[in-house]
Design a protein around this motif. Structure first.
Motif, PDB file in Angstrom:
ATOM      1  N   ARG A  96      47.964  43.702  42.214  1.00 57.28           N
ATOM      2  CA  ARG A  96      48.686  43.446  43.465  1.00 57.28           C
ATOM      3  C   ARG A  96      48.679  44.664  44.386  1.00 57.28           C
ATOM      4  N   TYR A  97      48.770  45.873  43.839  1.00 50.23           N
ATOM      5  CA  TYR A  97      48.710  47.072  44.676  1.00 50.23           C
ATOM      6  C   TYR A  97      47.400  47.098  45.469  1.00 50.23           C
ATOM      7  N   ALA A  98      46.294  46.851  44.763  1.00 51.35           N
ATOM      8  CA  ALA A  98      44.985  46.896  45.412  1.00 51.35           C
ATOM      9  C   ALA A  98      44.836  45.764  46.420  1.00 51.35           C
ATOM     10  N   MET A  99      45.348  44.580  46.090  1.00 51.20           N
ATOM     11  CA  MET A  99      45.251  43.448  47.006  1.00 51.20           C
ATOM     12  C   MET A  99      46.037  43.709  48.288  1.00 51.20           C
ATOM     13  N   ARG A 100      47.198  44.344  48.160  1.00 50.10           N
ATOM     14  CA  ARG A 100      47.994  44.649  49.347  1.00 50.10           C
ATOM     15  C   ARG A 100      47.298  45.692  50.211  1.00 50.10           C
ATOM     16  N   ASN A 101      46.627  46.643  49.587  1.00 53.17           N
ATOM     17  CA  ASN A 101      45.833  47.587  50.372  1.00 53.17           C
ATOM     18  C   ASN A 101      44.697  46.881  51.094  1.00 53.17           C
ATOM     19  N   LYS A 102      44.131  45.872  50.463  1.00 49.44           N
ATOM     20  CA  LYS A 102      43.076  45.099  51.113  1.00 49.44           C
ATOM     21  C   LYS A 102      43.619  44.354  52.333  1.00 49.44           C
ATOM     22  N   ALA A 103      44.856  43.837  52.228  1.00 49.65           N
ATOM     23  CA  ALA A 103      45.472  43.158  53.370  1.00 49.65           C
ATOM     24  C   ALA A 103      45.667  44.116  54.535  1.00 49.65           C
ATOM     25  N   ASN A 104      45.901  45.395  54.231  1.00 56.61           N
ATOM     26  CA  ASN A 104      46.067  46.389  55.291  1.00 56.61           C
ATOM     27  C   ASN A 104      44.751  46.736  55.971  1.00 56.61           C
ATOM     28  N   GLN A 105      43.650  46.187  55.469  1.00 55.32           N
ATOM     29  CA  GLN A 105      42.364  46.398  56.115  1.00 55.32           C
ATOM     30  C   GLN A 105      42.090  45.363  57.212  1.00 55.32           C
ATOM     31  N   LEU A 106      43.043  44.463  57.428  1.00 54.84           N
ATOM     32  CA  LEU A 106      43.008  43.576  58.589  1.00 54.84           C
ATOM     33  C   LEU A 106      43.621  44.309  59.778  1.00 54.84           C
ATOM     34  N   TRP A 107      43.124  44.034  60.990  1.00 53.20           N
ATOM     35  CA  TRP A 107      43.721  44.636  62.177  1.00 53.20           C
ATOM     36  C   TRP A 107      45.157  44.145  62.323  1.00 53.20           C
ATOM     37  N   HIS A 108      46.087  45.075  62.450  1.00 52.36           N
ATOM     38  CA  HIS A 108      47.484  44.652  62.523  1.00 52.36           C
ATOM     39  C   HIS A 108      48.348  45.673  63.250  1.00 52.36           C
ATOM     40  N   THR A 109      49.549  45.235  63.552  1.00 59.60           N
ATOM     41  CA  THR A 109      50.620  46.052  64.111  1.00 59.60           C
ATOM     42  C   THR A 109      51.790  45.958  63.145  1.00 59.60           C
ATOM     43  N   ASP A 110      52.323  47.081  62.730  1.00 59.08           N
ATOM     44  CA  ASP A 110      53.384  47.063  61.722  1.00 59.08           C
ATOM     45  C   ASP A 110      54.648  46.377  62.240  1.00 59.08           C
ATOM     46  N   SER A 111      55.214  45.529  61.382  1.00 62.00           N
ATOM     47  CA  SER A 111      56.542  44.938  61.569  1.00 62.00           C
ATOM     48  C   SER A 111      56.647  43.920  62.694  1.00 62.00           C
ATOM     49  N   SER A 112      55.527  43.423  63.194  1.00 61.44           N
ATOM     50  CA  SER A 112      55.631  42.368  64.204  1.00 61.44           C
ATOM     51  C   SER A 112      56.218  41.093  63.614  1.00 61.44           C
ATOM     52  N   PHE A 113      56.236  40.988  62.289  1.00 58.20           N
ATOM     53  CA  PHE A 113      56.788  39.809  61.605  1.00 58.20           C
ATOM     54  C   PHE A 113      58.275  39.958  61.307  1.00 58.20           C
ATOM     55  N   LYS A 114      58.899  41.042  61.781  1.00 56.87           N
ATOM     56  CA  LYS A 114      60.306  41.281  61.495  1.00 56.87           C
ATOM     57  C   LYS A 114      61.175  40.931  62.696  1.00 56.87           C
ATOM     58  N   ASN A 165      53.452  35.987  55.861  1.00 61.66           N
ATOM     59  CA  ASN A 165      52.712  35.152  54.925  1.00 61.66           C
ATOM     60  C   ASN A 165      51.337  34.767  55.472  1.00 61.66           C
ATOM     61  N   HIS A 166      51.236  34.616  56.804  1.00 55.48           N
ATOM     62  CA  HIS A 166      49.949  34.238  57.410  1.00 55.48           C
ATOM     63  C   HIS A 166      48.889  35.291  57.118  1.00 55.48           C
ATOM     64  N   SER A 167      49.215  36.562  57.318  1.00 56.48           N
ATOM     65  CA  SER A 167      48.212  37.611  57.100  1.00 56.48           C
ATOM     66  C   SER A 167      47.898  37.764  55.621  1.00 56.48           C
ATOM     67  N   ARG A 168      48.914  37.704  54.763  1.00 51.93           N
ATOM     68  CA  ARG A 168      48.670  37.883  53.333  1.00 51.93           C
ATOM     69  C   ARG A 168      47.854  36.751  52.750  1.00 51.93           C
ATOM     70  N   SER A 169      48.025  35.544  53.286  1.00 55.37           N
ATOM     71  CA  SER A 169      47.268  34.395  52.766  1.00 55.37           C
ATOM     72  C   SER A 169      45.784  34.496  53.096  1.00 55.37           C
ATOM     73  N   LYS A 170      45.413  35.354  54.048  1.00 54.08           N
ATOM     74  CA  LYS A 170      43.995  35.575  54.327  1.00 54.08           C
ATOM     75  C   LYS A 170      43.303  36.301  53.177  1.00 54.08           C
ATOM     76  N   ILE A 171      44.096  37.024  52.379  1.00 51.94           N
ATOM     77  CA  ILE A 171      43.548  37.791  51.263  1.00 51.94           C
ATOM     78  C   ILE A 171      43.611  36.990  49.974  1.00 51.94           C
ATOM     79  N   ALA A 172      44.776  36.403  49.702  1.00 53.74           N
ATOM     80  CA  ALA A 172      44.943  35.619  48.470  1.00 53.74           C
ATOM     81  C   ALA A 172      46.181  34.748  48.589  1.00 53.74           C
TER      82      ALA A 172
END
Length: 295
Positions: A96-114, A165-172
């Motif tokens: 899961r640590y590695a998968m979450r790092n992979k999700a951070n390889q998508l273009w993003h802006t931190d905390s827009s989902f908060k 959840n939308h961005s994370r589901s792109k990875i797994a």
């Protein structure tokens, strides 16, 4: 102090000062804050970084977020981004640590989902791989200014929905846990964030964005993807190549970023603090009017 531009129209290195200087001197803070508003990404090389020092520096810019459920550092002001497991060894690629790092390889802006989006993120390099692991940035302010005036006008009046959840589901499937999904309901924000200090507008986009208010689902997602492609076109990015002790801060209102991959067997440990935006940072202008709120 020297402010040295390093990117294509944005991003700069701050030389001749330490994080502690920003904490203790109002004059130094004012100069760094002005550089932040102008350049959007600031890099401080060769810092002696501690958790306490990073948090004190972070507090200069506003209230630090409390780390969300499901992250390393939950309940504190720190997010630990690592591929080092509890046993001190590098985790396998399907961990899961590695998968979450992979999700951070998508273009993003931190905390827009908060419910309260972020002004700035501050990331320090504690352990870096010998190869790869860079962080790449683009200016969504410059991207907005490249658009045709008619499209700028349309986007100024448009709102997008963001969901972790939308961005994370792109990875797994299931990468975002049920606890995370429950704690982080979708949020709706204006698609252009205008800086209250200098008046410049910036696209507010992320891999978390999945719909545009008032548009059919497919058309809205197409628009988000087209704008993201335009903002991240070749030649528009600044790639930060990390050195031990680097600290980089960026304006989440005016940039997107992504991590770059590195060899799976090499360790990487980064620590992030994130500063919540306030009314002074233009948050209230980002919220949709009540009639546009969705269930």
């Amino acid at each position: 102090m020297q402010i040295v531009p390093v990117g294509p129209g944005f991003a700069a290195e701050v030389r001749g000062v330490t994080l502690a200087d920003v904490v203790t001197s109002d004059a130094v803070y004012a100069e760094v804050r002005a550089a932040f508003e102008e350049h959007s990404v600031l890099a401080f090389r060769g810092q002696e970084v501690t958790d306490e020092g990073q948090l004190a520096f972070s507090r200069r810019f506003g209230p630090p977020e409390v780390t969300k459920v499901g992250s390393l550092g939950t309940g504190s002001h720190f997010i630990t981004l690592t591929t080092i497991g509890p046993d001190g060894k590098v985790v396998p690629p399907d961990h899961r640590y590695a998968m979450r790092n992979k999700a951070n390889q998508l273009w993003h802006t931190d905390s827009s989902f908060k419910a309260v989006p972020a002004l700035t993120s501050i990331l320090s390099a504690r352990i870096i791989p010998d190869n790869g692991g860079e962080t790449e940035f683009v200016s969504t302010r410059l991207a907005f200014e490249r658009l045709a005036p008619a499209l700028q006008h349309k986007l100024e009046k448009s709102f997008a929905w963001h969901d972790y959840n939308h961005s994370r589901s792109k990875i797994a499937a299931g990468l975002a846990t049920p606890e995370e999904r429950a704690a982080l309901p979708a949020q709706c924000w204006r698609m252009v964030w205008r800086n209250p200090v200098n008046g410049r507008g910036a696209l507010y986009l992320a891999s978390h964005a999945y719909a545009v208010e008032g548009m059919e689902a497919e058309a809205g997602l197409d628009l988000i993807e087209e704008l993201t492609e335009a903002a991240t076109a070749p030649g528009t990015s600044y790639m930060h190549r990390w050195r031990q002790g680097d600290v980089v801060m960026w304006d989440n209102r005016a940039t997107m970023h992504r991590g770059r991959p590195w060899p799976a067997h090499e360790a990487r440990l980064m620590v992030r603090t994130t500063i919540s935006g306030t009314a002074a940072d233009g948050i209230e202008t980002m919220r949709p009017p009540p009639r546009q709120a969705a269930e």
